[in-house]
Motif scaffolding. Structure first.
Motif, PDB file in Angstrom:
ATOM      1  N   SER A 103       0.840  -1.197   0.000  1.00 16.26           N
ATOM      2  CA  SER A 103       0.000   0.000   0.000  1.00 16.26           C
ATOM      3  C   SER A 103       0.875   1.248   0.000  1.00 16.26           C
ATOM      4  O   SER A 103       1.835   1.344   0.762  1.00 16.26           O
ATOM      5  CB  SER A 103      -0.896   0.023   1.249  1.00 16.26           C
ATOM      6  N   ARG A 104       0.514   2.212  -0.838  1.00 22.23           N
ATOM      7  CA  ARG A 104       1.251   3.488  -0.842  1.00 22.23           C
ATOM      8  C   ARG A 104       1.056   4.237   0.478  1.00 22.23           C
ATOM      9  O   ARG A 104       1.869   5.059   0.845  1.00 22.23           O
ATOM     10  CB  ARG A 104       0.815   4.359  -2.016  1.00 22.23           C
ATOM     11  N   GLN A 105      -0.011   3.923   1.200  1.00 23.04           N
ATOM     12  CA  GLN A 105      -0.261   4.568   2.498  1.00 23.04           C
ATOM     13  C   GLN A 105       0.702   4.077   3.575  1.00 23.04           C
ATOM     14  O   GLN A 105       0.931   4.787   4.552  1.00 23.04           O
ATOM     15  CB  GLN A 105      -1.695   4.298   2.963  1.00 23.04           C
ATOM     16  N   ALA A 106       1.223   2.869   3.417  1.00 21.84           N
ATOM     17  CA  ALA A 106       2.120   2.292   4.424  1.00 21.84           C
ATOM     18  C   ALA A 106       3.227   1.493   3.729  1.00 21.84           C
ATOM     19  O   ALA A 106       3.323   0.277   3.890  1.00 21.84           O
ATOM     20  CB  ALA A 106       1.339   1.405   5.385  1.00 21.84           C
ATOM     21  N   PRO A 107       4.093   2.174   2.973  1.00 24.60           N
ATOM     22  CA  PRO A 107       5.126   1.447   2.235  1.00 24.60           C
ATOM     23  C   PRO A 107       6.141   0.740   3.140  1.00 24.60           C
ATOM     24  O   PRO A 107       6.807  -0.195   2.710  1.00 24.60           O
ATOM     25  CB  PRO A 107       5.793   2.529   1.388  1.00 24.60           C
ATOM     26  N   GLU A 108       6.244   1.178   4.388  1.00 22.96           N
ATOM     27  CA  GLU A 108       7.166   0.551   5.346  1.00 22.96           C
ATOM     28  C   GLU A 108       6.453  -0.477   6.224  1.00 22.96           C
ATOM     29  O   GLU A 108       7.028  -0.968   7.192  1.00 22.96           O
ATOM     30  CB  GLU A 108       7.798   1.619   6.240  1.00 22.96           C
ATOM     31  N   GLY A 109       5.215  -0.773   5.893  1.00 23.98           N
ATOM     32  CA  GLY A 109       4.444  -1.688   6.714  1.00 23.98           C
ATOM     33  C   GLY A 109       3.919  -0.985   7.954  1.00 23.98           C
ATOM     34  O   GLY A 109       4.011   0.237   8.101  1.00 23.98           O
ATOM     35  N   MET A 110       3.395  -1.763   8.868  1.00 21.90           N
ATOM     36  CA  MET A 110       2.829  -1.209  10.096  1.00 21.90           C
ATOM     37  C   MET A 110       3.567  -1.738  11.322  1.00 21.90           C
ATOM     38  O   MET A 110       3.924  -0.989  12.206  1.00 21.90           O
ATOM     39  CB  MET A 110       1.342  -1.586  10.239  1.00 21.90           C
ATOM     40  N   VAL A 111       3.812  -3.036  11.334  1.00 21.70           N
ATOM     41  CA  VAL A 111       4.395  -3.677  12.511  1.00 21.70           C
ATOM     42  C   VAL A 111       5.875  -3.346  12.644  1.00 21.70           C
ATOM     43  O   VAL A 111       6.322  -2.874  13.691  1.00 21.70           O
ATOM     44  CB  VAL A 111       4.159  -5.208  12.475  1.00 21.70           C
ATOM     45  N   ARG A 112       6.642  -3.583  11.585  1.00 17.59           N
ATOM     46  CA  ARG A 112       8.100  -3.338  11.648  1.00 17.59           C
ATOM     47  C   ARG A 112       8.412  -1.910  12.063  1.00 17.59           C
ATOM     48  O   ARG A 112       9.248  -1.669  12.933  1.00 17.59           O
ATOM     49  CB  ARG A 112       8.755  -3.608  10.292  1.00 17.59           C
ATOM     50  N   LYS A 113       7.733  -0.972  11.443  1.00 15.32           N
ATOM     51  CA  LYS A 113       7.959   0.448  11.717  1.00 15.32           C
ATOM     52  C   LYS A 113       7.690   0.774  13.189  1.00 15.32           C
ATOM     53  O   LYS A 113       8.458   1.470  13.835  1.00 15.32           O
ATOM     54  CB  LYS A 113       7.055   1.269  10.798  1.00 15.32           C
ATOM     55  N   MET A 115       7.555  -1.442  15.726  1.00 12.00           N
ATOM     56  CA  MET A 115       8.463  -2.190  16.612  1.00 12.00           C
ATOM     57  C   MET A 115       9.739  -1.371  16.854  1.00 12.00           C
ATOM     58  O   MET A 115      10.195  -1.263  17.987  1.00 12.00           O
ATOM     59  CB  MET A 115       8.828  -3.548  15.997  1.00 12.00           C
ATOM     60  N   ASP A 116      10.283  -0.809  15.797  1.00 15.85           N
ATOM     61  CA  ASP A 116      11.491   0.009  15.932  1.00 15.85           C
ATOM     62  C   ASP A 116      11.230   1.225  16.819  1.00 15.85           C
ATOM     63  O   ASP A 116      12.012   1.550  17.704  1.00 15.85           O
ATOM     64  CB  ASP A 116      11.991   0.469  14.561  1.00 15.85           C
ATOM     65  N   ARG A 117      10.116   1.891  16.584  1.00 21.71           N
ATOM     66  CA  ARG A 117       9.766   3.096  17.347  1.00 21.71           C
ATOM     67  C   ARG A 117       9.581   2.783  18.826  1.00 21.71           C
ATOM     68  O   ARG A 117      10.127   3.454  19.703  1.00 21.71           O
ATOM     69  CB  ARG A 117       8.481   3.702  16.770  1.00 21.71           C
ATOM     70  N   VAL A 118       8.834   1.728  19.127  1.00 17.71           N
ATOM     71  CA  VAL A 118       8.542   1.387  20.518  1.00 17.71           C
ATOM     72  C   VAL A 118       9.786   0.843  21.218  1.00 17.71           C
ATOM     73  O   VAL A 118       9.991   1.108  22.401  1.00 17.71           O
ATOM     74  CB  VAL A 118       7.341   0.417  20.604  1.00 17.71           C
TER      75      VAL A 118
END
Length: 131
Positions: A103-113, A115-118
């Protein structure tokens, strides 16, 4: 001040910090993943489910573009502290495609991105609450 009193205060402080970090990290991770989920019909965003002790099974077929329902479920189901395994699951058939960036709305995915932030937040919280 006694040794046993000092130990009790240490245990209380450590347990409180551990419980707070566990709950806040879970809420941050799960809500971040849900909010980062691309929205078209709302099915993928609404498809997030939480469970304690075991992962939710099946597709709930929930449509929710705002994420209000899955976010409320996360808040309601997340234990007050550490010690229990809490799961976030999405059984929508195409969720892995979205995570892999289709999806162009979430090219980096949702979970991986998220996980790194948290993980960075948890590391900072551990440093801050060092006893």
């Amino acid at each position: 001040m006694s040794f046993s009193g000092d130990m009790q205060r240490f245990i209380t402080k450590t347990t409180t910090a551990h419980n707070t970090i566990a709950r806040v990290a879970t809420l941050e991770l799960f809500s971040g993943v849900i909010r980062a989920t691309p929205v078209d019909t709302g099915r993928a965003r609404g498809g997030w489910q939480t469970g304690v002790g075991s992962a939710p099974k099946g597709d709930n077929k929930r449509l929710d573009k705002t994420a209000a329902e899955p976010l409320a479920e996360v808040e309601r189901n997340t234990p007050p502290g550490a010690g229990q395994v809490t799961y976030l699951a999405n059984n929508v058939p195409y969720i892995m495609n979205l995570e892999q960036g289709t999806s162009r709305q979430a090219p980096e995915g949702m979970v991986r991105k998220n996980m790194d932030r948290v993980q960075k937040m948890v590391d900072a919280a551990i440093r801050k609450n060092r006893v």
